[in-house]
Design an enzyme around this catalytic site. Structure first.
Site, PDB file in Angstrom:
ATOM      1  N   ILE A 154       0.847  -1.206   0.000  1.00  0.00           N
ATOM      2  CA  ILE A 154       0.000   0.000   0.000  1.00  0.00           C
ATOM      3  C   ILE A 154       0.880   1.252   0.000  1.00  0.00           C
ATOM      4  CG2 ILE A 154      -1.745   1.283   1.353  1.00  0.00           C
ATOM      5  CD1 ILE A 154      -2.934  -1.148  -0.012  1.00  0.00           C
ATOM      6  N   GLY A 155       2.119   1.097   0.490  1.00  0.00           N
ATOM      7  CA  GLY A 155       3.027   2.252   0.447  1.00  0.00           C
ATOM      8  C   GLY A 155       3.704   2.579   1.774  1.00  0.00           C
ATOM      9  N   LYS A 208      12.873  -1.672  11.190  1.00  0.00           N
ATOM     10  CA  LYS A 208      11.853  -2.642  10.758  1.00  0.00           C
ATOM     11  C   LYS A 208      12.123  -3.913  11.543  1.00  0.00           C
ATOM     12  CE  LYS A 208       9.300  -4.478   7.117  1.00  0.00           C
ATOM     13  NZ  LYS A 208       8.262  -3.994   6.212  1.00  0.00           N
ATOM     14  N   SER A 250       9.948 -10.086   5.495  1.00  0.00           N
ATOM     15  CA  SER A 250      10.098 -11.230   4.595  1.00  0.00           C
ATOM     16  C   SER A 250      10.135 -10.684   3.176  1.00  0.00           C
ATOM     17  CB  SER A 250       8.964 -12.223   4.808  1.00  0.00           C
ATOM     18  OG  SER A 250       7.742 -11.570   5.026  1.00  0.00           O
ATOM     19  N   GLY A 280       5.959  -1.422   9.890  1.00  0.00           N
ATOM     20  CA  GLY A 280       5.392  -2.741  10.142  1.00  0.00           C
ATOM     21  C   GLY A 280       5.533  -3.632   8.920  1.00  0.00           C
TER      22      GLY A 280
END
Ligand code: ADP
Ligand code: MG
Length: 226
Positions: free
Chosen positions: A14-15, A38, A42, A117
């Protein structure tokens, strides 16, 4: 004393990384020392020094952060799968103690830290005899979130569900940032209006496609960090 914000989104791609880059660029332009962290990623590239998460790579190339890339994350999995599945296949399941420790190290070096996230708000990080969800990390790091959302068709549903879930999890929400916004599109304008109406959460910025800067005044920007 370091202030941070946790960037989550209505889903993957989504950005979050794109917006993290713009936030950091703006902080630097305002003369602030800012860092990026972070916990789990993955989707990594293999380098001589081990796995380098793609998001860390992007941020490193986008803003001139001083710290070495390996200090900017705790767990990197090679395959772009949900972290709990990548951990099952590749080993190295996440431990909250390590995440807290690594985050502490980063936050000691900077005035502001952008914490990204993975996936959306519902993201299993580890699911064996120990169960860790993304929201456990947010809570353990004692952070508030900024939710990145699209403005296209379907975003009312995705954004309201994300906000309701975060509220249910008692995660403090600083705001919603609308990404890839087309200002001349009446449906997108209405989507933004409806998201504000239905969530009661402020829309802190609307970012257009290929934006090179974040159009947000300094006061609003700094108020996202806690
Ligand atoms: N406003 C934008 N304009 C142009 N490209 C964007 C924008 N936002 C995101 N992207 C691109 O979309 C893709 C997914 O964005 P990314 O930030 O990696 O998502 P996430 O971190 O949420 O998975 C990337 O290729 C990124 O460069
Ligand atoms: Mg990302």
């Amino acid at each position: 004393m370091c202030k941070s914000v946790f960037i989550t989104a209505t889903g993957t791609d989504i950005g979050k990384t794109f917006i993290s880059g713009l936030l950091l660029k703006k902080l630097y332009a305002l003369g602030h020392k800012a860092g990026y962290y972070k916990a789990v990623l993955s989707g990594s590239v293999k380098t001589e020094k081990g796995l380098l998460p793609e998001d860390v790579n992007y941020i490193k190339n986008f803003v001139p952060l001083e710290c070495p890339p390996e200090t900017m994350f705790s767990y990197a999995y090679e395959q772009a799968l949900s972290p709990h599945l990548a951990a099952k296949l590749e080993g190295m399941p996440a431990r909250l103690e390590k995440i807290i420790q690594d985050y502490k190290k980063i936050s000691e070096q900077y005035t502001y830290v952008v914490v990204e996230g993975c996936g959306g708000a519902v993201c299993p990080i580890r699911y064996d005899q120990t169960k860790i969800f993304l929201t456990d990390i947010i809570r353990q790091l004692n952070l508030s979130v900024l939710v990145v959302a699209h403005t296209t068709l379907g975003t009312i549903n995705a954004t309201v569900l994300t906000i309701e879930y975060l509220k249910g999890q008692k995660i403090p929400i600083r705001g919603i940032l609308c990404n890839r916004y087309h200002p001349d599109n009446f449906m997108e304008q209405d989507n933004i209006h409806m998201i504000r109406e239905l969530t009661g959460i402020p829309i802190v910025a609307c970012v257009q496609a290929d934006a090179e800067d974040l159009q947000m005044n300094a006061e609003v920007l700094l108020s996202l960090f806690q």
